[in-house]
Motif scaffolding. Structure first.
Motif, PDB file in Angstrom:
ATOM      1  N   LEU A 222       0.822  -1.210   0.000  1.00 37.24           N
ATOM      2  CA  LEU A 222       0.000   0.000   0.000  1.00 37.24           C
ATOM      3  C   LEU A 222       0.855   1.258   0.000  1.00 37.24           C
ATOM      4  O   LEU A 222       0.472   2.278  -0.576  1.00 37.24           O
ATOM      5  N   ALA A 223       2.012   1.195   0.662  1.00 38.34           N
ATOM      6  CA  ALA A 223       2.888   2.365   0.721  1.00 38.34           C
ATOM      7  C   ALA A 223       3.418   2.749  -0.655  1.00 38.34           C
ATOM      8  O   ALA A 223       3.806   3.904  -0.885  1.00 38.34           O
ATOM      9  N   GLU A 224       3.418   1.783  -1.579  1.00 40.72           N
ATOM     10  CA  GLU A 224       3.918   2.050  -2.928  1.00 40.72           C
ATOM     11  C   GLU A 224       2.808   2.519  -3.874  1.00 40.72           C
ATOM     12  O   GLU A 224       3.099   2.937  -4.991  1.00 40.72           O
ATOM     13  N   LEU A 225       1.556   2.431  -3.402  1.00 45.86           N
ATOM     14  CA  LEU A 225       0.425   2.795  -4.240  1.00 45.86           C
ATOM     15  C   LEU A 225      -0.150   4.148  -3.832  1.00 45.86           C
ATOM     16  O   LEU A 225       0.124   4.638  -2.733  1.00 45.86           O
ATOM     17  N   ALA A 226      -0.938   4.714  -4.687  1.00 44.08           N
ATOM     18  CA  ALA A 226      -1.594   5.998  -4.413  1.00 44.08           C
ATOM     19  C   ALA A 226      -3.048   5.756  -4.013  1.00 44.08           C
ATOM     20  O   ALA A 226      -3.633   4.737  -4.385  1.00 44.08           O
ATOM     21  N   PRO A 227      -3.632   6.689  -3.246  1.00 46.23           N
ATOM     22  CA  PRO A 227      -5.051   6.548  -2.903  1.00 46.23           C
ATOM     23  C   PRO A 227      -5.902   6.383  -4.166  1.00 46.23           C
ATOM     24  O   PRO A 227      -5.733   7.112  -5.145  1.00 46.23           O
ATOM     25  N   GLY A 228      -6.804   5.408  -4.138  1.00 50.56           N
ATOM     26  CA  GLY A 228      -7.649   5.129  -5.290  1.00 50.56           C
ATOM     27  C   GLY A 228      -7.122   4.033  -6.189  1.00 50.56           C
ATOM     28  O   GLY A 228      -7.860   3.509  -7.038  1.00 50.56           O
ATOM     29  N   ASP A 229      -5.828   3.662  -6.016  1.00 53.41           N
ATOM     30  CA  ASP A 229      -5.277   2.569  -6.815  1.00 53.41           C
ATOM     31  C   ASP A 229      -5.934   1.245  -6.429  1.00 53.41           C
ATOM     32  O   ASP A 229      -6.241   1.004  -5.263  1.00 53.41           O
ATOM     33  N   ARG A 230      -6.095   0.388  -7.410  1.00 53.81           N
ATOM     34  CA  ARG A 230      -6.721  -0.923  -7.184  1.00 53.81           C
ATOM     35  C   ARG A 230      -5.658  -1.939  -6.801  1.00 53.81           C
ATOM     36  O   ARG A 230      -4.597  -2.016  -7.425  1.00 53.81           O
ATOM     37  N   LEU A 231      -5.937  -2.720  -5.750  1.00 52.86           N
ATOM     38  CA  LEU A 231      -5.033  -3.791  -5.338  1.00 52.86           C
ATOM     39  C   LEU A 231      -5.165  -4.971  -6.292  1.00 52.86           C
ATOM     40  O   LEU A 231      -6.194  -5.112  -6.978  1.00 52.86           O
TER      41      LEU A 231
ATOM     42  N   ALA B 224      -9.843  -7.858   5.310  1.00 48.58           N
ATOM     43  CA  ALA B 224     -10.806  -7.393   6.313  1.00 48.58           C
ATOM     44  C   ALA B 224     -10.118  -6.576   7.397  1.00 48.58           C
ATOM     45  O   ALA B 224     -10.648  -5.564   7.866  1.00 48.58           O
ATOM     46  N   ALA B 225      -8.918  -7.020   7.816  1.00 46.71           N
ATOM     47  CA  ALA B 225      -8.177  -6.287   8.845  1.00 46.71           C
ATOM     48  C   ALA B 225      -7.758  -4.910   8.335  1.00 46.71           C
ATOM     49  O   ALA B 225      -7.857  -3.907   9.054  1.00 46.71           O
ATOM     50  N   LEU B 226      -7.313  -4.828   7.100  1.00 44.12           N
ATOM     51  CA  LEU B 226      -6.920  -3.538   6.532  1.00 44.12           C
ATOM     52  C   LEU B 226      -8.130  -2.634   6.331  1.00 44.12           C
ATOM     53  O   LEU B 226      -8.042  -1.412   6.501  1.00 44.12           O
ATOM     54  N   ALA B 227      -9.262  -3.224   5.970  1.00 39.32           N
ATOM     55  CA  ALA B 227     -10.484  -2.427   5.828  1.00 39.32           C
ATOM     56  C   ALA B 227     -10.926  -1.858   7.163  1.00 39.32           C
ATOM     57  O   ALA B 227     -11.390  -0.714   7.249  1.00 39.32           O
ATOM     58  N   ALA B 228     -10.792  -2.660   8.230  1.00 42.24           N
ATOM     59  CA  ALA B 228     -11.163  -2.182   9.566  1.00 42.24           C
ATOM     60  C   ALA B 228     -10.277  -1.021  10.001  1.00 42.24           C
ATOM     61  O   ALA B 228     -10.716  -0.141  10.747  1.00 42.24           O
ATOM     62  N   GLU B 229      -9.027  -1.014   9.551  1.00 43.02           N
ATOM     63  CA  GLU B 229      -8.118   0.089   9.879  1.00 43.02           C
ATOM     64  C   GLU B 229      -8.387   1.332   9.027  1.00 43.02           C
ATOM     65  O   GLU B 229      -7.866   2.408   9.322  1.00 43.02           O
ATOM     66  N   GLY B 230      -9.167   1.159   7.951  1.00 42.60           N
ATOM     67  CA  GLY B 230      -9.398   2.272   7.052  1.00 42.60           C
ATOM     68  C   GLY B 230      -8.323   2.419   5.989  1.00 42.60           C
ATOM     69  O   GLY B 230      -8.281   3.425   5.282  1.00 42.60           O
ATOM     70  N   ALA B 231      -7.454   1.402   5.862  1.00 43.20           N
ATOM     71  CA  ALA B 231      -6.362   1.482   4.900  1.00 43.20           C
ATOM     72  C   ALA B 231      -6.832   1.172   3.479  1.00 43.20           C
ATOM     73  O   ALA B 231      -6.254   1.654   2.501  1.00 43.20           O
ATOM     74  N   VAL B 232      -7.868   0.320   3.356  1.00 44.43           N
ATOM     75  CA  VAL B 232      -8.392  -0.037   2.049  1.00 44.43           C
ATOM     76  C   VAL B 232      -9.911   0.043   2.076  1.00 44.43           C
ATOM     77  O   VAL B 232     -10.532   0.042   3.144  1.00 44.43           O
ATOM     78  N   VAL B 233     -10.501   0.095   0.888  1.00 40.05           N
ATOM     79  CA  VAL B 233     -11.957   0.106   0.738  1.00 40.05           C
ATOM     80  C   VAL B 233     -12.329  -1.003  -0.230  1.00 40.05           C
ATOM     81  O   VAL B 233     -11.804  -1.050  -1.358  1.00 40.05           O
ATOM     82  N   SER B 234     -13.196  -1.924   0.206  1.00 36.27           N
ATOM     83  CA  SER B 234     -13.645  -3.014  -0.657  1.00 36.27           C
ATOM     84  C   SER B 234     -14.955  -2.634  -1.329  1.00 36.27           C
ATOM     85  O   SER B 234     -15.893  -2.185  -0.662  1.00 36.27           O
ATOM     86  N   ARG B 235     -15.011  -2.810  -2.640  1.00 34.13           N
ATOM     87  CA  ARG B 235     -16.213  -2.506  -3.418  1.00 34.13           C
ATOM     88  C   ARG B 235     -16.661  -3.795  -4.092  1.00 34.13           C
ATOM     89  O   ARG B 235     -16.017  -4.256  -5.044  1.00 34.13           O
TER      90      ARG B 235
ATOM     91  N   TYR C 182      -9.489  -1.202  -3.041  1.00 34.02           N
ATOM     92  CA  TYR C 182      -8.769  -0.001  -3.437  1.00 34.02           C
ATOM     93  C   TYR C 182      -8.074   0.637  -2.239  1.00 34.02           C
ATOM     94  O   TYR C 182      -8.514   0.476  -1.094  1.00 34.02           O
ATOM     95  N   VAL C 183      -7.010   1.361  -2.506  1.00 35.74           N
ATOM     96  CA  VAL C 183      -6.284   2.082  -1.467  1.00 35.74           C
ATOM     97  C   VAL C 183      -7.150   3.247  -0.990  1.00 35.74           C
ATOM     98  O   VAL C 183      -7.661   4.027  -1.805  1.00 35.74           O
ATOM     99  N   ALA C 184      -7.342   3.357   0.327  1.00 40.60           N
ATOM    100  CA  ALA C 184      -8.177   4.417   0.889  1.00 40.60           C
ATOM    101  C   ALA C 184      -7.427   5.744   0.875  1.00 40.60           C
ATOM    102  O   ALA C 184      -6.194   5.791   0.791  1.00 40.60           O
ATOM    103  N   HIS C 185      -8.213   6.830   0.984  1.00 40.18           N
ATOM    104  CA  HIS C 185      -7.627   8.165   1.052  1.00 40.18           C
ATOM    105  C   HIS C 185      -6.872   8.319   2.356  1.00 40.18           C
ATOM    106  O   HIS C 185      -7.336   7.907   3.414  1.00 40.18           O
ATOM    107  N   ARG C 186      -5.691   8.914   2.291  1.00 37.83           N
ATOM    108  CA  ARG C 186      -4.885   9.147   3.488  1.00 37.83           C
ATOM    109  C   ARG C 186      -5.004  10.609   3.869  1.00 37.83           C
ATOM    110  O   ARG C 186      -4.489  11.477   3.159  1.00 37.83           O
TER     111      ARG C 186
END
Length: 487
Positions: free
Chosen positions: A18-27, A49-60, A66-70
């Motif tokens: 995730l650190a190498e990707l930009a917000p909105g990028d698809r995993l 699921a763990a990353l989604a709970a942290e707000g790091a990613v958004v599942s659609r 996708y990478v969440a907005h920082r």
């Protein structure tokens, strides 16, 4: 290697990705991740699921992850919580006893304040309609999602291990993200629901016999918790835009209070939302008085639309605001999971009091909460709950206008579970509530919502605990009959 440790390793690897990707990028897809990291699909699912709970990613669903907005962090100055040393004076806490309890040499004492008359509803006779309850009807609760979350949590190998005193890190991250601003997981303490947190806060911050400023009217559970802690609730009047900053400043000056309790969003019982122009004012007044502001935000998920103002704590950097929220109202009365957000010495005091009270919150419930809020089912439930509450509110308001036009709805709320109704001059709220009960409708008399003399006669009418719209219409009809008997 256990599945838990494997998913933990994958979470670490995905954070680096995730650190190498930009917000909105698809995993990469789940299949690509299983091949790249040589793990099973279940491990990938748990890690996402763990990353989604942290707000790091958004599942659609149907699209991908996708990478969440920082959010950007403010860097203009460092937070300064040194003022709290003065505000906490006179409320000393024995850290020696805390240390002993932490290592198991002293038994922890558990106590629960007397909640008589706070939100408890007496058993209703057969056929009676509930308009006095403080929780949504079971039909509005995510029963299937709760069951599935609890089942997944129970399968975790460490589900019954001792939980950390502050709470599980993924759950604290969820509440930190909800609070917004610069709140981090380290600023969060998991509580056994909102009421338990209120009791802890009042006992931790203010000295017995001292004043605590509260809105008038106010949530009765807060009044009960304050009095159980030996505090003296002092009313500060509200108007249609919420707590009045001018009268709040006067109350601080006259009483010397170091604590304010308020509900800025979907206030119970009125449903009022503190006006945008007053939100910063209220915090500034409390800060100028060297006082804490306890923001009860337990109604955040009860909005009748998804447009809800950010919590006061999101803009507070000096620890003036202590934020309180909970998953109980939108989920289930038995999901006793809440959170306190605090900064500075007061958080250390709260953690110390946790050792005295209950050591930690039951881990299976925390694990289930993490599982629940990390799913698309939770977001879907919140959307459905919002629509259902909006519809029920409109149905009851319309029915009351037809059946009891002499009752005045103080405002049409944009959130919450209740309508706040002013009765005609000369009508007694307690008598009206008793008469309504005789007609098969349970309502809440308004007198107990006032910390001192009430400003009039009111009823709090709930629209969430009834079985549905038809029952609300019938309830309004019965209330009309009761009103005519009392006139």
């Amino acid at each position: 290697m256990s599945s838990r440790s494997t998913s933990g390793d994958l979470v670490t690897s995905l954070r680096a990705l995730l650190a190498e990707l930009a917000p909105g990028d698809r995993l990469p897809t789940s299949r690509e991740l299983t091949q790249r990291y040589r793990v099973g699909p279940g491990t990938v699912s748990r890690a996402i699921a763990a990353l989604a709970a942290e707000g790091a990613v958004v599942s659609r669903p149907g699209s991908g992850t996708y990478v969440a907005h920082r959010p950007a962090r403010a860097t203009d100055r460092l937070p300064d919580t040194s003022w709290q040393a003065v505000a906490l004076a006179g409320r000393a806490f024995d850290l020696t006893a805390v240390s002993a309890a932490e290592y198991g040499t002293t038994p922890a004492a558990a106590a629960e304040s007397d909640m008589a008359g706070a939100e408890a509803v007496h058993p209703l006779p057969e056929g009676a309609i509930a308009m006095a309850g403080g929780y949504p009807h079971p039909a509005l609760q995510p029963v299937k999602a709760l069951g599935a979350a609890l089942a997944r949590a129970a399968r975790r190998p460490d589900a019954w291990h001792r939980a950390p005193t502050s709470g599980l890190a993924p759950l604290r991250a969820v509440f930190a993200r909800l609070a917004g601003g610069e709140v981090s997981a380290d600023d969060v303490l998991i509580s056994a629901g909102g009421q338990s947190a209120l009791s802890m806060l009042f006992r931790a911050i203010a000295a017995p016999g001292g004043p605590v400023l509260v809105e008038s009217p106010a949530y009765p559970g807060a009044l009960a918790a304050a009095r159980a802690a030996g505090l003296r609730p002092v009313p500060v009047p509200m108007d249609g835009e919420g707590l009045r900053p001018d009268l709040l400043a006067d109350a601080f000056a006259m009483t010397g209070a170091r604590l304010l309790y308020c509900q800025p969003t979907f206030h119970n019982p009125t449903g009022t939302v503190l006006a945008p122009g007053r939100r910063a004012q209220i915090v500034d007044v409390a800060r100028a008085a060297g006082a804490f502001l306890v923001e009860d935000d337990c109604g955040r998920h009860l909005g009748h639309s998804r447009q809800v103002p950010p919590p006061l704590v999101a803009e507070d950097r000096d620890g003036t605001v202590i934020h309180l929220t909970s998953l109980t109202k939108p989920a289930s009365p038995s999901l006793r999971i809440g959170a306190v957000v605090a900064r500075g010495p007061v958080m250390r005091r709260l953690r110390g009091l946790r050792f005295v009270d209950e050591l930690f919150v039951a881990r299976p419930l925390q694990e289930a909460a993490v599982e629940l809020v990390g799913t698309s089912a939770w977001e879907r439930h919140l959307r459905e709950l919002s629509a259902a509450l909006r519809e029920r509110c409109a149905v009851l308001a319309d029915a009351l206008a037809r059946e009891v036009p002499e009752w005045r709805l103080t405002a049409f709320p944009s959130g919450g579970l209740h309508l706040w109704v002013e009765l005609p001059r000369g009508v007694h709220d307690a008598v009206t509530a008793d008469t309504a009960r005789a007609y098969g409708v349970a309502v809440s008399a308004g007198g107990r919502y006032f910390p001192a003399e009430p400003s009039g006669a009111y009823l709090r009418l709930g629209f969430a605990a009834a079985a549905g719209a038809a029952e609300l219409v019938e309830g309004a009809r019965r209330l009309g009959a009761a009103a005519r008997e009392g006139s």
